[in-house]
Design a protein around this motif. Structure first.
Motif, PDB file in Angstrom:
ATOM      1  N   TYR A 172       1.054  -1.212  -0.331  1.00 16.61           N
ATOM      2  CA  TYR A 172      -0.180  -0.150   0.012  1.00 16.61           C
ATOM      3  C   TYR A 172       0.761   1.598  -0.498  1.00 16.61           C
ATOM      4  CZ  TYR A 172      -3.001  -3.911   1.924  1.00 16.61           C
ATOM      5  OH  TYR A 172      -3.246  -4.723   2.231  1.00 16.61           O
ATOM      6  N   GLY A 173       2.277   1.118  -0.414  1.00 10.76           N
ATOM      7  CA  GLY A 173       3.056   1.942  -0.011  1.00 10.76           C
ATOM      8  C   GLY A 173       3.271   3.145  -1.269  1.00 10.76           C
ATOM      9  N   PHE A 174       4.240   3.749  -1.970  1.00  7.48           N
ATOM     10  CA  PHE A 174       4.293   4.234  -2.945  1.00  7.48           C
ATOM     11  C   PHE A 174       5.865   3.703  -2.642  1.00  7.48           C
ATOM     12  CE2 PHE A 174       1.578   7.168  -2.467  1.00  7.48           C
ATOM     13  CZ  PHE A 174       1.184   8.253  -3.855  1.00  7.48           C
ATOM     14  N   GLY A 175       6.690   3.598  -4.205  1.00 12.26           N
ATOM     15  CA  GLY A 175       7.723   2.711  -4.158  1.00 12.26           C
ATOM     16  C   GLY A 175       8.501   1.890  -5.249  1.00 12.26           C
ATOM     17  N   THR A 176       9.400   0.853  -5.454  1.00 13.08           N
ATOM     18  CA  THR A 176       9.017   0.152  -6.979  1.00 13.08           C
ATOM     19  C   THR A 176       8.099  -1.272  -7.230  1.00 13.08           C
ATOM     20  OG1 THR A 176      11.311  -0.639  -6.225  1.00 13.08           O
ATOM     21  CG2 THR A 176      11.403   1.652  -7.532  1.00 13.08           C
ATOM     22  N   TYR A 177       7.372  -0.700  -8.233  1.00 18.26           N
ATOM     23  CA  TYR A 177       6.807  -2.527  -7.854  1.00 18.26           C
ATOM     24  C   TYR A 177       7.430  -3.266  -9.461  1.00 18.26           C
ATOM     25  CZ  TYR A 177       3.432  -0.953  -5.019  1.00 18.26           C
ATOM     26  OH  TYR A 177       2.610  -0.571  -3.810  1.00 18.26           O
ATOM     27  N   VAL A 178       7.242  -4.928  -9.634  1.00 18.10           N
ATOM     28  CA  VAL A 178       7.619  -5.357 -10.680  1.00 18.10           C
ATOM     29  C   VAL A 178       6.675  -6.420 -10.943  1.00 18.10           C
ATOM     30  CG1 VAL A 178       8.895  -6.712  -9.577  1.00 18.10           C
ATOM     31  CG2 VAL A 178       9.934  -6.728 -11.497  1.00 18.10           C
ATOM     32  N   ALA A 179       6.918  -6.149 -12.857  1.00 21.64           N
ATOM     33  CA  ALA A 179       5.985  -7.166 -13.989  1.00 21.64           C
ATOM     34  C   ALA A 179       7.708  -7.630 -14.692  1.00 21.64           C
ATOM     35  CB  ALA A 179       5.083  -5.713 -14.468  1.00 21.64           C
ATOM     36  N   ALA A 180       6.777  -8.899 -14.894  1.00 21.40           N
ATOM     37  CA  ALA A 180       7.683 -10.178 -14.757  1.00 21.40           C
ATOM     38  C   ALA A 180       7.705  -9.658 -16.449  1.00 21.40           C
ATOM     39  CB  ALA A 180       6.472 -11.816 -15.099  1.00 21.40           C
ATOM     40  N   ASN A 181       6.472  -9.198 -17.390  1.00 21.55           N
ATOM     41  CA  ASN A 181       6.513  -8.370 -18.748  1.00 21.55           C
ATOM     42  C   ASN A 181       5.776  -7.681 -18.972  1.00 21.55           C
ATOM     43  OD1 ASN A 181       4.293 -10.139 -19.292  1.00 21.55           O
ATOM     44  ND2 ASN A 181       5.484 -12.105 -19.324  1.00 21.55           N
ATOM     45  N   TYR A 182       5.933  -6.678 -20.415  1.00 20.98           N
ATOM     46  CA  TYR A 182       5.337  -5.600 -20.868  1.00 20.98           C
ATOM     47  C   TYR A 182       3.361  -6.316 -20.291  1.00 20.98           C
ATOM     48  CZ  TYR A 182       2.573  -2.035 -22.968  1.00 20.98           C
ATOM     49  OH  TYR A 182       1.748  -0.972 -23.516  1.00 20.98           O
ATOM     50  N   ASP A 183       2.907  -7.645 -21.086  1.00 19.40           N
ATOM     51  CA  ASP A 183       1.642  -8.322 -20.423  1.00 19.40           C
ATOM     52  C   ASP A 183       1.603  -8.032 -19.100  1.00 19.40           C
ATOM     53  OD1 ASP A 183      -0.583 -10.032 -21.623  1.00 19.40           O
ATOM     54  OD2 ASP A 183      -0.109 -10.949 -20.585  1.00 19.40           O
ATOM     55  N   ALA A 184       2.204  -8.268 -18.571  1.00 19.26           N
ATOM     56  CA  ALA A 184       1.661  -7.860 -16.488  1.00 19.26           C
ATOM     57  C   ALA A 184       1.698  -7.263 -17.013  1.00 19.26           C
ATOM     58  CB  ALA A 184       2.723  -8.912 -16.192  1.00 19.26           C
ATOM     59  N   LEU A 185       2.222  -6.045 -16.853  1.00 16.24           N
ATOM     60  CA  LEU A 185       2.452  -4.689 -16.347  1.00 16.24           C
ATOM     61  C   LEU A 185       1.352  -3.968 -16.407  1.00 16.24           C
ATOM     62  CD1 LEU A 185       4.559  -2.374 -15.454  1.00 16.24           C
ATOM     63  CD2 LEU A 185       4.531  -1.428 -17.959  1.00 16.24           C
ATOM     64  N   ILE A 186       0.688  -4.125 -18.091  1.00 13.96           N
ATOM     65  CA  ILE A 186      -1.118  -3.577 -18.637  1.00 13.96           C
ATOM     66  C   ILE A 186      -1.861  -4.532 -17.766  1.00 13.96           C
ATOM     67  CG2 ILE A 186      -0.040  -2.906 -19.967  1.00 13.96           C
ATOM     68  CD1 ILE A 186      -0.853  -4.523 -21.886  1.00 13.96           C
ATOM     69  N   ASP A 187      -1.666  -5.484 -16.694  1.00 11.17           N
ATOM     70  CA  ASP A 187      -2.568  -6.194 -16.131  1.00 11.17           C
ATOM     71  C   ASP A 187      -2.995  -5.857 -14.632  1.00 11.17           C
ATOM     72  OD1 ASP A 187      -4.992  -7.801 -17.151  1.00 11.17           O
ATOM     73  OD2 ASP A 187      -3.923  -9.384 -16.595  1.00 11.17           O
ATOM     74  N   HIS A 188      -2.667  -5.370 -14.261  1.00 10.39           N
ATOM     75  CA  HIS A 188      -2.350  -4.934 -12.781  1.00 10.39           C
ATOM     76  C   HIS A 188      -2.261  -2.950 -13.191  1.00 10.39           C
ATOM     77  CE1 HIS A 188      -0.635  -8.504 -11.475  1.00 10.39           C
ATOM     78  NE2 HIS A 188      -0.036  -8.432 -12.288  1.00 10.39           N
ATOM     79  N   PRO A 189      -4.001  -2.622 -12.720  1.00  7.44           N
ATOM     80  CA  PRO A 189      -4.078  -1.528 -12.934  1.00  7.44           C
ATOM     81  C   PRO A 189      -4.194  -1.251 -11.305  1.00  7.44           C
ATOM     82  CG  PRO A 189      -6.015  -2.286 -12.377  1.00  7.44           C
ATOM     83  CD  PRO A 189      -5.225  -3.497 -12.801  1.00  7.44           C
ATOM     84  N   VAL A 190      -3.573   0.453 -10.959  1.00  6.95           N
ATOM     85  CA  VAL A 190      -3.009   1.156 -10.088  1.00  6.95           C
ATOM     86  C   VAL A 190      -3.946   1.834  -9.518  1.00  6.95           C
ATOM     87  CG1 VAL A 190      -1.618   2.529  -8.754  1.00  6.95           C
ATOM     88  CG2 VAL A 190      -0.353   1.027 -10.430  1.00  6.95           C
ATOM     89  N   GLU A 191      -4.178   2.194  -8.268  1.00 11.31           N
ATOM     90  CA  GLU A 191      -5.724   3.806  -7.951  1.00 11.31           C
ATOM     91  C   GLU A 191      -4.328   3.425  -6.387  1.00 11.31           C
ATOM     92  OE1 GLU A 191      -8.438   4.221  -8.246  1.00 11.31           O
ATOM     93  OE2 GLU A 191      -8.866   5.513  -6.364  1.00 11.31           O
ATOM     94  N   MET A 192      -4.557   5.704  -6.092  1.00  7.39           N
ATOM     95  CA  MET A 192      -3.434   5.650  -5.059  1.00  7.39           C
ATOM     96  C   MET A 192      -4.713   6.930  -4.540  1.00  7.39           C
ATOM     97  SD  MET A 192      -0.875   7.497  -7.391  1.00  7.39           S
ATOM     98  CE  MET A 192      -0.520   6.225  -8.717  1.00  7.39           C
ATOM     99  N   GLY A 193      -5.101   7.824  -3.550  1.00  4.34           N
ATOM    100  CA  GLY A 193      -6.076   7.963  -2.658  1.00  4.34           C
ATOM    101  C   GLY A 193      -6.142   7.515  -1.181  1.00  4.34           C
ATOM    102  N   ASP A 194      -7.453   8.650  -0.458  1.00  7.71           N
ATOM    103  CA  ASP A 194      -7.547   7.593   0.836  1.00  7.71           C
ATOM    104  C   ASP A 194      -8.602   6.635   1.070  1.00  7.71           C
ATOM    105  OD1 ASP A 194      -5.615   9.514   2.264  1.00  7.71           O
ATOM    106  OD2 ASP A 194      -7.420  11.326   2.104  1.00  7.71           O
ATOM    107  N   PHE A 195      -8.528   6.017   0.558  1.00  9.83           N
ATOM    108  CA  PHE A 195      -9.417   5.369  -0.153  1.00  9.83           C
ATOM    109  C   PHE A 195      -9.997   4.410   1.825  1.00  9.83           C
ATOM    110  CE2 PHE A 195      -5.613   3.242  -1.755  1.00  9.83           C
ATOM    111  CZ  PHE A 195      -5.152   2.272  -1.073  1.00  9.83           C
ATOM    112  N   ALA A 196     -10.874   3.870   1.575  1.00 10.69           N
ATOM    113  CA  ALA A 196     -11.913   2.933   2.638  1.00 10.69           C
ATOM    114  C   ALA A 196     -10.646   1.908   2.205  1.00 10.69           C
ATOM    115  CB  ALA A 196     -12.846   3.017   2.744  1.00 10.69           C
ATOM    116  N   MET A 197     -10.422   0.471   2.914  1.00  7.07           N
ATOM    117  CA  MET A 197     -10.463  -0.700   2.845  1.00  7.07           C
ATOM    118  C   MET A 197     -10.768  -1.735   3.474  1.00  7.07           C
ATOM    119  SD  MET A 197      -6.192  -2.069   1.501  1.00  7.07           S
ATOM    120  CE  MET A 197      -5.675  -1.942   3.074  1.00  7.07           C
ATOM    121  N   ALA A 198     -10.659  -2.748   3.114  1.00  7.63           N
ATOM    122  CA  ALA A 198     -10.721  -3.573   4.240  1.00  7.63           C
ATOM    123  C   ALA A 198     -10.396  -5.379   3.225  1.00  7.63           C
ATOM    124  CB  ALA A 198     -12.286  -4.423   4.532  1.00  7.63           C
TER     125      ALA A 198
END
Ligand SMILES: [Zn+2]
Length: 622
Positions: A172-198
């Motif tokens: 849940y933090g900012f920083g570096t993330y990694v995808a195995a390839n481009y196909d994976a990179l575009i298949d993990h959308p990213v949400e950032m904000g003050d969201f509620a979470m469980a």
């Protein structure tokens, strides 16, 4: 790959050489909705590196031209400018360079949908397809992404939700993330904000449920209790013995708005949009239509984790992101997913059988509303999704059929057929499990070596027969490759479900769907062969008066219904209407309302307990 980033600075050359491909993305201008992206390519193509942005996003079959949101783009190497030539609408080539090539660009992000990118003071969301250029020739290499916090006081408390694996970031933090390839990179959308979470576990796998947007008094506990049951039911459907989920973790990311509905599936997450009023409140115990619909949406997108994200048509085994990818199988990948989404709700126990049958009846009524279903098969509808289903206009009900709704009835019809003809020994569940074992289970492992496989266009029929012993060729000829309605009344009769035709009392009708347009009552669709069409009216005509009385009510449909309620079927009325700014006066002979109003009911419920019909039955209890 090294597990360290040498510096925190955006996209440094050192980091790029350690990682080959390093993307840095930062919300640069919240009010202006701009992300800044920096891409460092450690070993650019000696002949001049080519990069491009996809024209579509998998799961949503329409060319969307994401590159139109790139505001400015430039290249450099070793601090010196490198020429960047645009080759076509979404492709660029950099001049040859020997050291790390850096490409910098801004992306305008103001599309509040699950398909693109959005950014303002309240949150940021993006799909990789809209923000990350692909580096030609290096698509199979690991892709590192540095997701950076905006330099803005409004973002101090922001967190990050994504199913992208962390490289050097806290969950849940900012920083570096990694995808195995481009196909994976575009298949993990990213949400950032003050969201509620469980967070909850489904058969041992952690699931995050993230809600962005204000929902005072939301009952998050109830939501995750229900969603957990749905997830566990689906995991057990595909892996009844091991209960093994196909992913290590999963993220539901929900954007709540005043009015909106939709979702997009990914391999380990889904992005959803729903109405604020769909989510349950703490003091509210009943099951509303909105909440039932929301759970159905969660169920639908989650089912795609297997069906279309891993079990795929051969045409999607390797996506071509530069152009349309054609398959005539969306009736299976979207239609069966639509069949199972509600079925999973009843099997999970979050709705009862009566509610389930109401949902089926609603789907049947939707499918039988349009004459387009007699002209286009669901196989054709699948193939033409790019230009027809996704580009609907006022004539669509007269021209096309939905591979979602009719596809779900095909799924139901096949399930009932297989159950009846195998004397209850087999079902569509067995077919889904074989599809899973044959194509889905190892899909991403095989992708790493280019050995992934998808379902061929003509393979399904033989697979069903091999799995269940039931020959479904005639069924597919008629209801999938042909345009015949699925004979559910006959098929359901074997399972003690009664189909009741609700059209006994026909009201006088023009055979149109109207919408309110300002203070006007506008025709949205004129159904082919119905009274308005025969009288010469068409979509977009504004209805002014019926027999000299003005249509005035706030609700267009009510206003028209009240006006027509004075007359009987067969009577002729004078209609005044505007087409653009020209007045039309026509005589319309009213017909009986053809809005389908079929309903389903269970015959003779068993004594003392719920009626467990074959198609509602839990796996293992067959
Ligand atoms: Zn879907």
């Amino acid at each position: 790959m090294k597990k360290t980033i040498t510096t925190k600075k955006q996209g440094t050359i050192t980091a790029a050489s350690a990682h080959g491909l390093l993307y840095s993305i930062v919300p640069k201008d919240l009010a202006g909705h701009l992300y800044q992206v920096t891409l460092d390519i450690a070993a650019p193509d000696a002949a001049g590196q080519v990069v491009s942005l996809p024209v579509w996003i998998p799961g949503s079959y329409m060319v969307r031209e994401f590159s139109r949101n790139i505001v400015q783009i430039k290249a450099s190497s070793d601090g010196k400018k490198v020429a960047l030539k645009k080759l076509n609408k979404n492709t660029w080539q950099a001049a040859p360079c020997k050291t790390t090539l850096r490409i910098t660009y801004e992306v305008y992000a103001w599309d509040l949908s699950v398909r693109a990118a959005h950014l303002d003071q309240s949150h940021g969301f993006f799909n990789g397809t809209g923000v990350f250029l692909s580096v030609h020739g290096q698509e199979m290499n690991p892709h590192v992404v540095d997701i950076q916090r905006a330099d803005d006081a409004a973002c101090k408390t922001w967190r990050v939700a994504t199913s992208l694996p962390e490289l050097k970031a806290k969950r849940y933090g900012f920083g570096t993330y990694v995808a195995a390839n481009y196909d994976a990179l575009i298949d993990h959308p990213v949400e950032m904000g003050d969201f509620a979470m469980a967070t909850f576990e489904a058969h041992g796998v952690p699931h995050d449920f993230v809600v962005t947007g204000k929902v005072p008094n939301m009952d998050m506990d109830r939501i995750i209790a229900d969603v957990k049951k749905i997830c566990e039911t689906q995991i057990a459907l595909f892996e009844p013995r091991t209960k093994k989920a196909p992913m290590d973790r999963y993220v539901f990311m929900t954007m709540v708005v005043g009015e909106g509905y939709g979702g997009l599936e990914h391999r380990a997450s889904t992005a959803l949009i729903c109405n604020r009023t769909d989510l349950p409140l703490k003091h509210q115990a009943e099951m509303t239509d909105g909440y039932r619909g929301f759970l159905g949406l969660c169920s639908h997108e989650y089912f795609h984790t297997w069906n279309v994200k891993r079990i795929k048509p051969a045409a999607f085994a390797h996506y071509d992101l530069q152009q349309e990818n054609y398959t005539s199988l969306l009736w299976l990948f979207e239609g069966f997913t639509s069949y199972y989404d509600d079925l999973m709700l009843v099997r999970a126990g979050v709705i009862d059988e009566v509610a389930y049958l109401k949902l089926i009846a609603k789907t049947i009524n939707m499918v039988t509303r349009g004459s387009g279903r007699t002209k286009q098969s669901v196989a054709e509808s699948s193939f033409d999704a790019w230009t027809k289903y996704y580009r609907q206009d006022e004539n669509s009900p007269n021209a096309i059929v939905s591979y979602y709704t009719k596809g779900s009835l095909v799924g139901l019809g096949l399930d009932l057929t297989i159950r009846a003809e195998s004397a209850g020994k087999k079902s569509l569940d067995d077919v889904m499990r074989v599809l899973w074992q044959k194509f889905g289970r190892d899909f991403y492992e095989r992708l790493l070596t280019g050995k992934q496989q998808g379902l061929a266009e003509n393979e399904f029929e033989a697979l069903v027969e091999a799995t269940t012993g039931v020959n479904v060729r005639r069924f597919l000829d008629r209801h999938v490759r042909g345009t015949e309605d699925v004979p559910l009344a006959a098929l359901y009769a074997d399972f003690a479900v009664l189909v009741n035709d609700g059209n006994a009392n026909k009201k006088a009708s023009l055979g149109v769907r109207v919408v309110r347009d300002g203070n006007d009552c506008k025709i949205a669709n004129a159904h082919e062969g119905r009274a308005a069409h025969l009288a010469g009216l068409s979509a977009n005509d504004v209805l002014m008066a019926v027999n000299g009385l003005r249509l005035t009510a706030a609700d267009a449909a009510d206003s028209l219904a009240t006006a027509l309620g004075r007359y009987r079927v067969g009577e002729t009325v004078q209609i005044h209407a505007f087409r653009r700014d020209e007045l039309l006066t026509v005589q319309a002979k009213l017909q009986g309302d053809d809005v389908p109003a079929l309903s389903l009911s269970i015959q003779a419920p068993a004594k003392g307990g719920s009626v467990v019909r074959p198609s509602f039955q839990k796996p293992g209890k067959r």
